[in-house]
Write a protein that holds these residues in place. Structure first.
Motif, PDB file in Angstrom:
ATOM      1  N   ASN A  20       0.857  -1.177   0.000  1.00 24.06           N
ATOM      2  CA  ASN A  20       0.000   0.000   0.000  1.00 24.06           C
ATOM      3  C   ASN A  20       0.895   1.229   0.000  1.00 24.06           C
ATOM      4  O   ASN A  20       1.399   1.654   1.038  1.00 24.06           O
ATOM      5  CB  ASN A  20      -0.913  -0.007   1.219  1.00 24.06           C
ATOM      6  N   ILE A  21       1.080   1.822  -1.174  1.00 21.87           N
ATOM      7  CA  ILE A  21       1.996   2.963  -1.273  1.00 21.87           C
ATOM      8  C   ILE A  21       1.445   4.200  -0.595  1.00 21.87           C
ATOM      9  O   ILE A  21       2.197   5.105  -0.252  1.00 21.87           O
ATOM     10  CB  ILE A  21       2.349   3.265  -2.749  1.00 21.87           C
ATOM     11  N   ASP A  22       0.127   4.251  -0.380  1.00 19.40           N
ATOM     12  CA  ASP A  22      -0.448   5.401   0.316  1.00 19.40           C
ATOM     13  C   ASP A  22       0.025   5.474   1.764  1.00 19.40           C
ATOM     14  O   ASP A  22       0.052   6.557   2.350  1.00 19.40           O
ATOM     15  CB  ASP A  22      -1.972   5.334   0.281  1.00 19.40           C
ATOM     16  N   TYR A  24       2.954   5.191   2.757  1.00 22.85           N
ATOM     17  CA  TYR A  24       4.258   5.845   2.780  1.00 22.85           C
ATOM     18  C   TYR A  24       4.202   7.312   2.352  1.00 22.85           C
ATOM     19  O   TYR A  24       5.185   8.019   2.454  1.00 22.85           O
ATOM     20  CB  TYR A  24       5.234   5.085   1.864  1.00 22.85           C
ATOM     21  N   ASN A  25       3.050   7.762   1.881  1.00 24.99           N
ATOM     22  CA  ASN A  25       2.890   9.146   1.456  1.00 24.99           C
ATOM     23  C   ASN A  25       2.312   9.954   2.617  1.00 24.99           C
ATOM     24  O   ASN A  25       1.226   9.665   3.100  1.00 24.99           O
ATOM     25  CB  ASN A  25       1.968   9.200   0.236  1.00 24.99           C
ATOM     26  N   GLU A  26       3.028  10.982   3.051  1.00 23.51           N
ATOM     27  CA  GLU A  26       2.596  11.772   4.203  1.00 23.51           C
ATOM     28  C   GLU A  26       1.278  12.494   3.958  1.00 23.51           C
ATOM     29  O   GLU A  26       0.521  12.734   4.883  1.00 23.51           O
ATOM     30  CB  GLU A  26       3.678  12.796   4.571  1.00 23.51           C
ATOM     31  N   GLU A  27       1.007  12.881   2.725  1.00 29.12           N
ATOM     32  CA  GLU A  27      -0.184  13.659   2.419  1.00 29.12           C
ATOM     33  C   GLU A  27      -1.384  12.789   2.052  1.00 29.12           C
ATOM     34  O   GLU A  27      -2.430  13.299   1.668  1.00 29.12           O
ATOM     35  CB  GLU A  27       0.120  14.627   1.287  1.00 29.12           C
ATOM     36  N   SER A  28      -1.252  11.502   2.162  1.00 32.85           N
ATOM     37  CA  SER A  28      -2.336  10.599   1.783  1.00 32.85           C
ATOM     38  C   SER A  28      -3.415  10.558   2.858  1.00 32.85           C
ATOM     39  O   SER A  28      -3.154  10.719   4.052  1.00 32.85           O
ATOM     40  CB  SER A  28      -1.784   9.187   1.566  1.00 32.85           C
ATOM     41  N   ASN A  31      -3.288   8.217   6.069  1.00 42.41           N
ATOM     42  CA  ASN A  31      -2.604   8.545   7.319  1.00 42.41           C
ATOM     43  C   ASN A  31      -3.422   9.391   8.289  1.00 42.41           C
ATOM     44  O   ASN A  31      -2.925   9.757   9.332  1.00 42.41           O
ATOM     45  CB  ASN A  31      -1.289   9.267   7.006  1.00 42.41           C
TER      46      ASN A  31
END
Length: 199
Positions: A20-22, A24-28, A31
């Motif tokens: 799930n690459i989301d 690892y994305n801070e702006e997703s 999170n």
């Protein structure tokens, strides 16, 4: 088997598809809790909607049309039964019909310039669109489709007959739509269409 084939078959797998690459994305949105974007709306019962309608009618009798409109728009029925939503819609239509055409623009400008005014006009636009979508049921009983000898169907009755209340309500809603767009701009329509909360 060549060295390249051994290397690719040993190291490549389908595991990359399950990551799930989301995460690892801070702006997703993964999170943070998306429900915190809008505060939770209280559930309003039909009895509470009718009680608010009584208070709004008292304000109308006292001549405080701005207070009546603001009272309706500050407590939209996002969570509630269909009866509560219908009762609140009827209250707002009653308020809109009681305001003179010459008072519409000054009232909307005053509402828009007050704290929370932009949100109030967005809510008003939601109720205008809901009233328009209800069609003839806003003014009276539900519409009926009647077959005609020409092969076409006619919705409701002929103009000027029994649907005068419905056409008057639609005319009022169209007038208010024009005035709200004049005051709040076209962005009001965009915000109304994209908001997930429904009245």
């Amino acid at each position: 088997m060549s060295i390249i084939q051994q290397h690719t078959s040993a190291t490549l797998s389908d595991a990359w598809r399950t990551i799930n690459i989301d995460a690892y994305n801070e702006e997703s949105s993964f999170n943070f809790d998306v429900s915190t974007l809008h505060p939770p709306q209280p559930e309003i019962s039909e009895a509470e909607a009718r009680q608010l309608a009584g208070q709004v009618r008292q304000l109308l009798r006292g001549g405080d049309t701005e207070g009546a409109l603001r009272g309706c728009l500050e407590t939209p029925v996002y969570n509630g039964t269909e009866g509560a939503k219908e009762a609140h819609l009827q209250t707002i239509i009653e308020v809109l019909q009681s305001i003179k055409a010459s008072d519409m623009s000054p009232l909307l400008k005053g509402l828009y310039e007050s704290p929370g005014g932009s949100e109030c006009l967005d809510v008003l636009m939601k109720y205008i669109y809901k009233g328009m979508s209800m069609g003839q049921s806003t003014g009276g009983k539900g519409s009926k489709v009647t077959p005609q000898s020409t092969g076409f169907s006619q919705i409701g009755s002929r103009p000027g007959a029994t649907n005068e209340n419905a056409s008057a309500a639609m005319s009022v809603l169209l007038s208010w739509h024009e005035k709200v767009v004049d005051v709040a701009g076209l962005g009001c329509i965009g915000r109304t269409m994209t908001d997930w909360r429904r009245v």
